[in-house]
Design an enzyme around this catalytic site. Structure first.
Site, mmCIF file in Angstrom:
data_model
loop_
_atom_site.group_PDB
_atom_site.id
_atom_site.type_symbol
_atom_site.label_atom_id
_atom_site.label_comp_id
_atom_site.label_asym_id
_atom_site.label_seq_id
_atom_site.Cartn_x
_atom_site.Cartn_y
_atom_site.Cartn_z
ATOM 1 C CE LYS A 182 -2.674 -2.892 8.141
ATOM 2 N NZ LYS A 182 -1.557 -3.526 7.418
ATOM 3 N N GLY A 217 0.088 -6.167 -1.495
ATOM 4 C CA GLY A 217 1.226 -5.516 -0.864
ATOM 5 C C GLY A 217 0.908 -4.203 -0.183
ATOM 6 C CB CYS A 220 4.312 -5.157 2.406
ATOM 7 S SG CYS A 220 3.853 -6.878 2.638
#
Length: 280
Positions: A182, A217, A220
């Protein structure tokens, strides 16, 4: 004796990760993501964290025996179609997860090598990092490091897309069958993520950057969305594309919402799907 009339089952996803008391990341983000994508979520908690949008205050690890008991209880009764692995803070916890994967022959595993929280808090020990690479990389279907995590894993910083390509190949050489690296921490108006497999499949996911203070987050959520789509029967490449799209929807929908005084969560419930049913 009553005859069973069951005809379907839910797509079931197990998250093996840490708990975020603030609800934006970890187990809590995973469960919200599974539910939003029509999957049945289950958990094996590796650690408790006291945290909010401003940072992590403390961490209390689960014992390996308790973690194994959680996984055994879920797998032996309910069953698992896919697994998301997040925060594994110590070497003995990594070893416990490895043992459980082997014991239950778990597959469709998405490993998010969580090392540093959005707030900057370090969430993994050095010996755990070595065990993570040596024991778990080869058992995962996909690993999903961000730029900082990839830099730590390959031993050098990543400054551009060329560096990302080199690092992705290095991570494959370390044992990962596939990687989604990423690139969100690179500067610029376009976010570039690279998907690459050991068998030569490769593509970029490029999209305009979504301006938002609420990114807690994100990693996740992406890894759990990919795991959910694997449980739904998608191929790995299609699951990556669908997970990426879900995160962008959740980011955009949560950009103008205030939750706490720091980096707030995504809007996981922006576009929910009904619970999906798989034929028995």
């Amino acid at each position: 004796m009553q005859t069973s009339t069951f005809t379907h089952e839910y797509p079931r996803v197990l998250s093996i990760a840490g708990s975020d008391s603030g609800g934006g990341a970890g187990i809590q983000a995973d469960l919200k993501t599974f539910a939003a994508l029509g999957c049945y979520g289950m958990t094996a908690i590796t650690a408790l964290t006291a945290q909010n949008t401003q940072g992590v205050r403390s961490i209390q690890g689960t014992t390996p025996a308790m973690l194994l008991d959680q996984i055994d209880a879920v797998v032996e009764d309910i069953g698992v179609h896919a697994v998301k692995i997040g925060m594994l803070h110590s070497a003995d916890i990594v070893q416990a997860v490895t043992q459980a994967i082997d014991k239950h022959q778990l597959s469709r595993i998405v490993l998010d090598p969580v090392m540093v929280a959005t707030s900057g808090a370090v969430l993994i020990s050095d010996d755990a990092l070595a065990e993570l690479v040596n024991q778990l990389f080869g058992k995962a279907a996909l690993i999903t490091p961000n730029l900082d995590e990839a830099a730590l894993l390959v031993g050098h910083p990543l400054h551009n897309e060329a560096d990302i390509e080199v690092a992705a190949r290095q991570l494959l050489d370390q044992g990962a069958p596939a990687v989604l690296l990423k690139g969100g921490h690179l500067a610029g108006d376009v976010v570039s993520d690279l998907f690459m497999t050991r068998h030569g499949q490769s593509f970029w996911l490029r999209a305009p950057r979504i301006a938002s203070p609420n990114t807690h987050g994100t990693g996740c959520t992406l890894s759990s969305a990919i795991a959910a789509h694997l449980a739904l029967g998608d191929s790995l490449a299609d699951a990556v594309r669908a997970g990426h799209a879900f995160v962008r929807i959740a980011l955009a929908a949560g950009a103008s919402v205030r939750t706490g005084a720091g980096s707030g969560p995504l809007n996981h419930g922006a576009a929910p799907r009904p619970m999906q049913l798989l034929p028995l």
